[in-house]
Design a protein around this motif. Structure first.
Motif, PDB file in Angstrom:
ATOM      1  N   ILE A   1      -1.282  26.605  25.760  1.00  8.55           N
ATOM      2  CA  ILE A   1      -1.322  27.420  26.158  1.00  8.55           C
ATOM      3  C   ILE A   1      -1.748  28.546  26.816  1.00  8.55           C
TER       4      ILE A   1
ATOM      5  N   SER B   1      -0.528  28.861  30.574  1.00  9.63           N
ATOM      6  CA  SER B   1       1.268  29.377  30.563  1.00  9.63           C
ATOM      7  C   SER B   1       1.033  31.451  30.597  1.00  9.63           C
TER       8      SER B   1
ATOM      9  N   VAL C   1       3.935  32.725  26.117  1.00 10.00           N
ATOM     10  CA  VAL C   1       3.271  32.022  25.464  1.00 10.00           C
ATOM     11  C   VAL C   1       3.935  30.608  24.802  1.00 10.00           C
ATOM     12  N   SER C   2       3.144  29.416  24.950  1.00 10.80           N
ATOM     13  CA  SER C   2       3.671  28.115  25.630  1.00 10.80           C
ATOM     14  C   SER C   2       3.846  27.829  23.464  1.00 10.80           C
TER      15      SER C   2
ATOM     16  N   ILE D   1       1.813  26.164  20.914  1.00  7.50           N
ATOM     17  CA  ILE D   1       1.381  26.662  19.863  1.00  7.50           C
ATOM     18  C   ILE D   1       1.792  26.757  18.590  1.00  7.50           C
TER      19      ILE D   1
END
Length: 679
Positions: free
Chosen positions: A42, A45, A97-98, A101
């Motif tokens: 996260i 990114s 947002v990766s 998550i």
């Protein structure tokens, strides 16, 4: 032998238990290691300009790696060491947002508030079925809002306001039956409100209003009550099933394209405190059942197509503080006891067709700050009770049919800043107490039938910025009390019966930008001191009986951009410096004794410097002397007009705008209309 067997069995069970416990610890450590890896993914990114995540790194001791993340900024863990809170608010993070998550399977709270995140909000976020709260407010997310949050059975708060989402609202949000706050304001959602929303029986806040056209300066303030220019695409009718959500306290559906009537079932939401349906295309009457909302504090129905009268029952709402109905087609009188039982703070019903008298009870509870009634057909006197309404800040009643006298006492209201009574039928005097105000900044009494002289100190109100009393029957002289006018920027006393001379002391108003004294009976010389006022840009003294010469220093006035001395009794040579070098001759006409400069030479007679036609200003030609203007026009394309055509349009009647760097004029040319800015 039997004892030996029992011993071996016990030893075997112990080994099995120890092995199982060891496996569980390994599995737990493996799971936590996966969370650490997900968190690092996260971070990778994201763009972190403030270096807020600088402590997100693995420890030197590998044995502690599975718990290290619990001390990272923005991460909170439960008793098992699993991440349950992720808070990136106010970190100014950007990027995306990766999808990793979704590995944070114990996450119950996700807060991305007030960041710079863009692209789409990934579908993987909706796989976090343990979520109780998600806040992605004030980012730049685009595209479709992810489907799947309906599976989060414990979700109580979903705030995705102030983004750029589009397309229809997800139908499955109606399956998140624990929701108490659903805020999707400030995006470009399309279509109608999903029918499944009727299942949200625990909902207290519903926000589906449109997108604000400019990004707000938020700081730490949420945009919950900010108004402005919004664009929303939700359409159709407001569903009657909304009335089934009995716990709703706040409903914001403003700035969309909702049509049809306001469903009477809204009156069943007995806990409702704030209802804002403004800026839609709603029609029909205001439902009488709204008067059954005994906890209602704010009702905003402005800018729709509503008709009919205001339900009498609204006057009985004992908690109503804000009532905004402006820009509709409502008519008839107001409820006779409006304000008697309500702590009204803000009443705006302007731009309708209301009639009758203004209720005397309008400020009965002493809380009214803004009373905005302009553009209606109210008649009768202005309520005398307003003179005792100490909370008043703004009174705007222009463009009605109000009559009688202006009540005494308004000047004693210590918070009153704006008083607009223009275009009515008020008679009598301007009350002397207005001149004693210490708070008024804007007074407009124009276009009435006032017949008094001006109170001697009215232009010395320390906070006064704008005073307009044009188109009345004011008599006497302009008070020579300008020594204390620190804020005055506009003074308009035109079209009255004011006589005698222009006071020299007016030059002490250093912030005065616009001075309009036209169409009076003023006489005497033009004070030389006026020309050197540092901020004066516009002066109109036309249609008076002023005599003498035009002061030479008007040409060197520091800020002057437009002046009109026409139709007086001025004489002598017109100065040829500064603004007078390029003045439109029309602004000097009607003074038979003036000559030279832009007018015909003093040694030859010319009846006029302009001729007129039925066309626009293009038809007015300058013919004084040899027809030469002291301007140079450089064209970078073929034009069908000259500098002379443009200059004849630079006059007050063509002003379309005024800014810090000059005045903008509308100029009609043979085949075009252009804007001309005089710097």
């Amino acid at each position: 032998m039997q004892l030996k067997f029992h011993f071996l069995l016990l030893f075997f069970c112990y080994c099995i238990g120890s092995w199982s416990f060891g496996l569980a610890r390994v599995a737990k450590k493996t799971s936590l290691n996966e969370e650490v890896s997900a968190l690092l993914s996260i971070k990778a990114s994201l763009i972190d300009p403030l270096n807020s995540l600088r402590d997100w790194k693995l420890p030197d001791n590998v044995a502690l790696m599975h718990l290290a993340h619990c001390n990272w900024s923005g991460v909170g863990c439960n008793s098992n060491g699993a991440a349950e809170n992720l808070d990136f608010s106010y970190m100014n993070l950007s990027g995306r947002v990766s999808d990793d998550i979704q590995q944070l399977k114990s996450l119950i709270s996700l807060n991305l508030y007030c960041s710079q995140l863009s692209l789409t909000l990934p579908k993987s976020v909706s796989n976090l079925t343990s979520l109780n709260s998600i806040d992605v407010n004030q980012n730049f997310f685009t595209g479709t809002f992810p489907v799947g949050f309906g599976k989060a059975s414990g979700l109580t708060l979903l705030n995705a306001s102030n983004n750029n989402f589009s397309r229809p609202l997800p139908e499955d949000l109606g399956d998140a039956t624990s929701l108490e706050i659903l805020d999707l304001r400030g995006s470009f959602f399309q279509g109608s409100i999903p029918k499944s929303f009727k299942n949200l029986q625990k909902l207290k806040f519903l926000g589906l209003s449109g997108k604000k056209c400019h990004w707000p300066d938020t700081g730490r303030a949420r945009a919950a009550f900010i108004s402005g220019d919004y664009v929303g695409n939700l359409s159709g009718e407001i569903p009657a099933d909304l009335g089934r959500l009995k716990l709703l306290e706040i409903v914001f559906l403003y700035k969309n394209n909702f049509q049809g009537k306001i469903p009477p079932s809204i009156g069943n939401i007995t806990s409702l405190q704030q209802l804002d349906l403004s800026d839609n295309s709603l029609s029909g009457e205001i439902p009488a059942k709204i008067a059954e909302l005994k906890h209602l504090q704010r009702l905003n129905l402005m800018s729709n197509q509503l008709s009919g009268s205001v339900p009498a029952g609204l006057a009985g709402l004992t908690q109503l503080q804000v009532l905004e109905l402006w820009n509709n087609s409502l008519s008839g009188p107001l409820p006779i006891d409006l304000g008697k039982n309500s702590p009204l703070q803000w009443l705006d019903i302007s731009s309708n067709s209301f009639s009758g008298e203004i209720p005397e009870t309008i400020c009965n509870r002493g809380n009214l700050t803004k009373l905005i009634l302009f553009n209606n057909t109210f008649s009768g006197p202005m309520p005398v009770s307003l003179s005792n309404c100490q909370s008043l800040v703004r009174v705007r009643m222009q463009n009605n049919l109000l009559s009688s006298t202006i009540p005494v006492g308004l000047g004693k209201l210590g918070r009153l800043q704006r008083l607009e009574l223009a275009n009515n039928s008020f008679i009598g005097e301007i009350p002397d107490d207005i001149a004693s105000s210490t708070s008024l900044s804007f007074i407009d009494l124009s276009s009435n039938h006032l017949q008094s002289s001006l109170p001697s100190t009215i232009l010395s109100i320390p906070s006064l910025q704008i005073f307009i009393a044009s188109n009345n029957n004011l008599v006497g002289e302009i008070p020579n009390r300008f020594q204390d006018c620190p804020s005055l920027s506009l003074l308009d006393l035109s079209a009255n019966h004011l006589a005698r001379s222009i006071p020299d002391s007016i030059a002490s108003c250093e912030k005065l930008v616009n001075l309009n004294l036209k169409s009076n009976q003023l006489s005497g010389d033009i004070p030389k001191s006026i020309a050197m006022m540092p901020s004066l840009a516009v002066i109109d003294l036309s249609n008076n009986s002023l005599t003498g010469r035009i002061p030479d220093n008007f040409g060197t006035s520091p800020a002057l951009e437009m002046l009109n001395f026409s139709y007086n009794k001025l004489e002598g040579l017109v100065p040829t410096n500064g603004v007078l070098k390029t003045i439109n001759p029309d602004d000097l006409k009607g003074n038979v004794g003036l000559c030279g400069g832009v007018l015909p030479p003093c040694n030859q007679y010319s009846p006029t410097s302009s001729r007129y036609s039925k066309g626009g200003c293009f038809e007015e030609k300058f013919e004084a002397g040899n027809g030469e203007w002291p301007w140079r026009l450089m064209a970078f394309q073929r034009l069908g007009f000259t500098h002379a055509d443009i200059l004849t349009c630079i006059k007050e009647s063509n002003v379309v705008g005024m800014g810090a760097t000059g005045i903008v004029y509308k100029a009609e040319m043979p085949n075009a209309v252009i804007a001309v800015k005089k710097l």
